[in-house]
Design a protein around this motif. Structure first.
Motif, PDB file in Angstrom:
ATOM      1  N   UNK A 659      -6.320  11.172   0.387  1.00  0.00           N
ATOM      2  CA  UNK A 659      -6.236  10.554  -0.928  1.00  0.00           C
ATOM      3  C   UNK A 659      -5.750   9.123  -0.701  1.00  0.00           C
ATOM      4  N   UNK A 660      -6.624   8.113  -0.741  1.00  0.00           N
ATOM      5  CA  UNK A 660      -6.201   6.734  -0.484  1.00  0.00           C
ATOM      6  C   UNK A 660      -5.200   6.268  -1.534  1.00  0.00           C
ATOM      7  N   UNK A 661      -4.226   5.468  -1.117  1.00  0.00           N
ATOM      8  CA  UNK A 661      -3.211   4.991  -2.055  1.00  0.00           C
ATOM      9  C   UNK A 661      -3.838   4.150  -3.151  1.00  0.00           C
ATOM     10  N   UNK A 662      -4.955   3.482  -2.827  1.00  0.00           N
ATOM     11  CA  UNK A 662      -5.619   2.638  -3.823  1.00  0.00           C
ATOM     12  C   UNK A 662      -6.207   3.446  -4.969  1.00  0.00           C
ATOM     13  N   UNK A 667      -0.673   1.433 -10.726  1.00  0.00           N
ATOM     14  CA  UNK A 667       0.720   1.263 -10.331  1.00  0.00           C
ATOM     15  C   UNK A 667       0.846   1.066  -8.822  1.00  0.00           C
ATOM     16  N   UNK A 668       1.846   0.299  -8.384  1.00  0.00           N
ATOM     17  CA  UNK A 668       2.105   0.108  -6.958  1.00  0.00           C
ATOM     18  C   UNK A 668       2.962   1.255  -6.440  1.00  0.00           C
ATOM     19  N   UNK A 669       2.556   1.841  -5.312  1.00  0.00           N
ATOM     20  CA  UNK A 669       3.299   2.939  -4.710  1.00  0.00           C
ATOM     21  C   UNK A 669       3.956   2.473  -3.408  1.00  0.00           C
ATOM     22  N   UNK A 670       5.242   2.720  -3.310  1.00  0.00           N
ATOM     23  CA  UNK A 670       6.034   2.352  -2.127  1.00  0.00           C
ATOM     24  C   UNK A 670       6.100   3.541  -1.181  1.00  0.00           C
ATOM     25  N   UNK A 671       5.952   3.262   0.122  1.00  0.00           N
ATOM     26  CA  UNK A 671       5.996   4.312   1.141  1.00  0.00           C
ATOM     27  C   UNK A 671       7.427   4.481   1.633  1.00  0.00           C
ATOM     28  N   UNK A 672       7.988   5.678   1.435  1.00  0.00           N
ATOM     29  CA  UNK A 672       9.324   6.014   1.921  1.00  0.00           C
ATOM     30  C   UNK A 672       9.146   6.859   3.182  1.00  0.00           C
ATOM     31  N   UNK A 676       9.045  10.851   3.693  1.00  0.00           N
ATOM     32  CA  UNK A 676       7.636  11.210   3.797  1.00  0.00           C
ATOM     33  C   UNK A 676       7.017  11.318   2.407  1.00  0.00           C
ATOM     34  N   UNK A 677       7.143  10.207   1.651  1.00  0.00           N
ATOM     35  CA  UNK A 677       6.671  10.229   0.266  1.00  0.00           C
ATOM     36  C   UNK A 677       6.146   8.863  -0.143  1.00  0.00           C
ATOM     37  N   UNK A 678       5.215   8.865  -1.091  1.00  0.00           N
ATOM     38  CA  UNK A 678       4.778   7.661  -1.793  1.00  0.00           C
ATOM     39  C   UNK A 678       5.393   7.723  -3.179  1.00  0.00           C
ATOM     40  N   UNK A 686       6.156  10.761  -7.529  1.00  0.00           N
ATOM     41  CA  UNK A 686       6.285  10.986  -6.091  1.00  0.00           C
ATOM     42  C   UNK A 686       5.142  11.861  -5.591  1.00  0.00           C
ATOM     43  N   UNK A 687       4.636  11.504  -4.424  1.00  0.00           N
ATOM     44  CA  UNK A 687       3.711  12.356  -3.681  1.00  0.00           C
ATOM     45  C   UNK A 687       4.333  12.560  -2.308  1.00  0.00           C
ATOM     46  N   UNK A 688       4.841  13.763  -2.049  1.00  0.00           N
ATOM     47  CA  UNK A 688       5.592  14.026  -0.821  1.00  0.00           C
ATOM     48  C   UNK A 688       5.001  15.208  -0.072  1.00  0.00           C
ATOM     49  N   UNK A 689       5.200  15.217   1.247  1.00  0.00           N
ATOM     50  CA  UNK A 689       4.738  16.317   2.081  1.00  0.00           C
ATOM     51  C   UNK A 689       5.266  17.649   1.551  1.00  0.00           C
ATOM     52  N   UNK A 690       4.354  18.604   1.383  1.00  0.00           N
ATOM     53  CA  UNK A 690       4.728  19.917   0.878  1.00  0.00           C
ATOM     54  C   UNK A 690       4.437  20.124  -0.590  1.00  0.00           C
ATOM     55  N   UNK A 691       4.221  19.035  -1.343  1.00  0.00           N
ATOM     56  CA  UNK A 691       3.955  19.165  -2.778  1.00  0.00           C
ATOM     57  C   UNK A 691       2.627  19.873  -3.023  1.00  0.00           C
TER      58      UNK A 691
END
Length: 770
Positions: A659-662, A667-672, A676-678, A686-691
């Motif tokens: 799923x490309x961030x674009x 909205x702008x998504x920051x990579x944490x 391990x989340x956008x 939030x989009x995080x590993x395991x969701x």
């Protein structure tokens, strides 16, 4: 006290050594460290021990001539160009030691002005350096290609020029075709460089046919990974001679009276193990694990043995198997078939009432399998109460083994296995996650018991052992895992002894599925890659001190070496009789003993090659299965997050896609990275590993196995992507080019792309999507 722990003012600290390795412009070995810190002869002895400790603790990697930080990139190494990104080459290390959970780093290559332009597939010797959170590489010299033929699909652009589109989803560039031969548009071909330089292109050397035809997906993997799949006439002749070998009943234990059962997958292509058990009258069980006696047929020094060692293992695809041994052995003479006398290496086990191995012995025997039964059928008969005594005894003995396993507390990770079913023509009829039954666990625990017995038996004789090794997580991975757990509000204390049970308890205490999946992914990423070796380092995942593979010599060369060692250690040689075309001995050869490290290194690599090829093929089958369902919404789980987007897998199928961030909206998504989340800057989304989330399938490319998903809103509609632009036009033809994936024409036939061009493929040297 370890020498590295002794106080010595002349020795640098570990931190000083790591800093020197990190900041040095040149490769750093023991000699460079000693020179830099002006060490005395005595200090150098202590330094050697310190470096060994640091390597064992996962702080550094490499050899004594060149160390680098564990998980890092050597200062000077061989790189392979995998992409040209807006005119800038991107490379990865040609050999990457961390396990598959840690992807190889991508390095920006800074080309010299007077140097010939690099292209995808080129190999270079380069000096590397860290830059910010990544790496850059400075080419020192270009190296000869070692890849030979490349695999791709023939396509024509708007001007009628042929191109070779790659079938490897990691390669985004097409190559110009200088010599088309007899190939036609849309055909899968093997090609090789037509000459030197960027403009030389490739020439077709073999036409393989329709890339979307049944059985093509495994063929792609076979050629991509260079898996040997043809046996020479000499090997086949030796296999025929071996299959006709007589069995000397006087020198073998007769076990034909026992109702030994072989429990296998319903679609099993070979049967190399069978089991039997009965109560011993003392609360425990007497059991045996019968394994095809491959060492009797495949003897060291012959052509058959050399071919098996080169292959290392069989490779299993949905539509075919590439066997380690010719079928006259793997599917016939060495296959334990119902009602037929077969040569077997037998592990006799004594199982205590507590499920422990109280004793073992090994014999060469003749067995006659009472029944070949599928896992599902065995389980159904147990559940229905119609199993009969042989199966009921096996289940009763297994319950004791299972109790001992629970007390041992090995690592329990739920890793789903995808199963592809095909019809007689090779067409896909279904894909699903393979159900995990008690029947699988029964066979698995008996095999583990026999493998442990083989390792301990050989150790008792001081014999060479090919161990199956799974080392504990490295310190660096544990530190990263602790930091990740901190971001989740969980704690992992590194001062305690790290055991598989520690991870199991973490997972057991989590009730919420999304959170459990999150932690399981993190634990899986922290694990090291299992491998074969002659020096025991234990098996962390199984919580075992010594473990060897004994139970599958038809399909694993490591097991064959273990059988040969048992032949020597327990006097099981069959008289060293020489037959036509066959070497006389069936035990270990001098070469086996002398080259054990080299052999185990090689078969560890062939095992990884097989795993990658099998996974690639399943990905292509999944993409083909889903290509007719583009536009549907699926329940998915996020499996990985990067700056450019996140990866998700379909829960019911296991197909992974991007799923490309674009595409996540305006909205702008920051990579944490730590979490391990956008994270959306405005909404906090939030989009995080395991969701778990519902995603729309946007693309499915059977040629590469790649999937692409889109986020949908509450009404099931895709969100408007950030920076959405009108359709661009093809510069050569002036026509609109919407970059769609594989399409079907009016007749329903798959095409690679519009006018034969694939979507999202970059033509080499142009730097633009074509």
């Amino acid at each position: 006290m370890s020498p590295s722990k002794r106080p010595n003012p002349g020795l640098p600290s570990r931190e000083q050594i790591l800093e020197f390795i990190r900041t040095s412009d040149d490769p750093v070995g023991k000699r460079e460290i000693a020179k830099h810190f002006r060490l005395t002869a005595q200090d150098k002895i202590l330094l050697k021990a310190m470096l060994k400790d640091m390597a064992e603790e996962g702080l550094i990697d490499g050899k004594r001539t060149a160390f680098h930080r564990m998980g890092g990139v050597p200062k000077v190494t061989v790189l392979r160009i995998v992409e040209i990104d807006e005119g800038e080459p991107v490379a990865i290390p040609e050999t990457w030691q961390p396990d598959d959970a840690v992807p190889p780093p991508r390095l920006r290559v800074i080309e010299k002005k007077k140097q010939a332009a690099l292209r995808v597939g080129d190999r270079i010797l380069a000096r590397t350096e860290e830059a910010g959170k990544g790496y850059i590489a400075h080419p020192m010299k270009k190296l000869p290609s070692n890849e030979g033929a490349v695999l791709g699909v023939i396509e024509f652009d708007g001007a009628g020029k042929p191109w070779l589109a790659p079938v490897d989803k990691r390669v985004r560039n097409s190559s110009p075709v200088a010599d088309l031969g007899k190939a036609e548009e849309g055909q899968l071909v093997l090609a090789e460089p037509a000459g030197r330089g960027l403009r030389a292109g490739v020439k077709v050397i073999e036409v393989l046919g329709d890339p979307l035809a049944p059985r093509s997906y495994s063929l792609i993997a076979i050629h991509k990974y260079g898996i040997p799949h043809h046996f020479s006439e000499k090997v086949l002749a030796e296999a025929e001679a071996a299959s006709a070998l007589p069995l000397d009943e006087a020198k073998r234990e007769d076990l034909t009276h026992l109702p030994i059962v072989a429990i296998d997958p319903a679609d099993a292509r070979d049967h190399d193990d069978a089991i039997w058990a009965e109560p011993d009258g003392k609360g425990g069980f007497t059991a045996l694990v019968a394994i095809a006696d491959v060492s009797y047929y495949v003897r060291p020094g012959g052509a058959l043995d050399r071919e098996a060692r080169k292959r290392g293992n069989s490779v299993y695809f949905p539509d075919r198997v590439v066997p380690m041994l010719p079928e006259v052995l793997s599917a016939d003479a060495c296959s334990l078939k119902q009602g037929e006398g077969r040569a077997a290496m037998v592990c006799h086990l004594s199982i205590s009432p507590e499920g422990q191995l109280a004793g073992w012995r090994f014999t060469r025997a003749i067995v006659r399998i009472a029944e070949n039964v599928a896992y599902e059928d065995a389980q159904a008969r147990i559940d229905e109460g119609t199993a009969g005594e042989p199966l009921e005894n096996l289940w009763a003995a297994w319950k004791l083994l299972a109790e001992a396993r629970a007390a041992r507390d090995p690592l329990e990770l739920e890793i789903p296995e995808r199963r592809v079913t095909l019809d007689e023509q090779g067409r896909i009829t279904g894909i699903a996650i393979r159900e995990r039954l008690d029947a699988h666990r029964v066979v698995e625990d008996f095999m583990i018991a026999a493998n442990v017995a083989a390792a301990k038996a050989l150790e008792s004789k001081a014999s060479p052992v090919v161990y199956r090794i799974h080392e504990p997580p490295t310190r660096e991975k544990l530190v990263a895992l602790r930091e990740y757990f901190d971001s989740l509000g969980k704690k992992l204390a590194l001062g305690q002894v790290i055991t598989p049970g520690l991870f199991n308890r973490m997972l057991k205490d989590i009730a919420e599925p999304a959170e459990k999946a999150l932690v399981m992914e993190a634990v899986l990423r922290s694990q090291t890659q299992a491998y074969y070796g002659p020096a025991n380092a234990g098996h962390f995942g199984l919580a075992l001190g010594a473990y060897a593979h004994f139970t599958s010599p038809i399909r694993r060369y490591a097991d064959l070496l273990v059988h040969r060692a048992l032949v020597d250690s327990f006097g099981l040689e069959q008289g060293k009789v020489k037959y036509d075309l066959l070497p006389p001995a069936t035990g270990l050869s001098d070469q086996d003993r002398e080259d054990l490290t080299r052999i185990t290194d090689a078969i560890s690599l062939t095992e990884r090659r097989a795993m990658e090829a099998e996974r690639d093929t399943i990905d292509r089958y999944v993409a083909a299965w889903l290509s007719a369902r583009v536009g549907e919404v699926f329940a998915t789980r996020i499996t990985g997050v990067q700056k450019f987007g996140f990866f998700a897998t379909i829960v019911s199928l296991g197909g992974d896609g991007l799923v490309p961030v674009s595409s996540l909206g305006r909205e702008y998504f920051r990579y944490d990275e730590a979490a391990q989340a956008l994270i959306g800057e405005d909404s906090g989304q939030r989009y995080a590993t395991g969701d778990f989330l519902d995603l729309k399938l946007a693309e499915a490319n059977p040629l590469t196995g790649a999937l692409k998903f889109e986020v949908v809103d509450s009404e099931g509609k895709p969100v408007e992507p950030r920076g959405a632009r009108p359709e661009r036009r093809d510069r050569r033809s002036g026509n609109k080019s919407p970059n769609k994936g594989p399409q079907k024409d009016a007749a329903g036939k798959h095409q690679v792309g519009q006018r034969g061009r694939p979507g999202n493929v970059r033509h080499q040297g142009r730097g633009k999507k074509r």
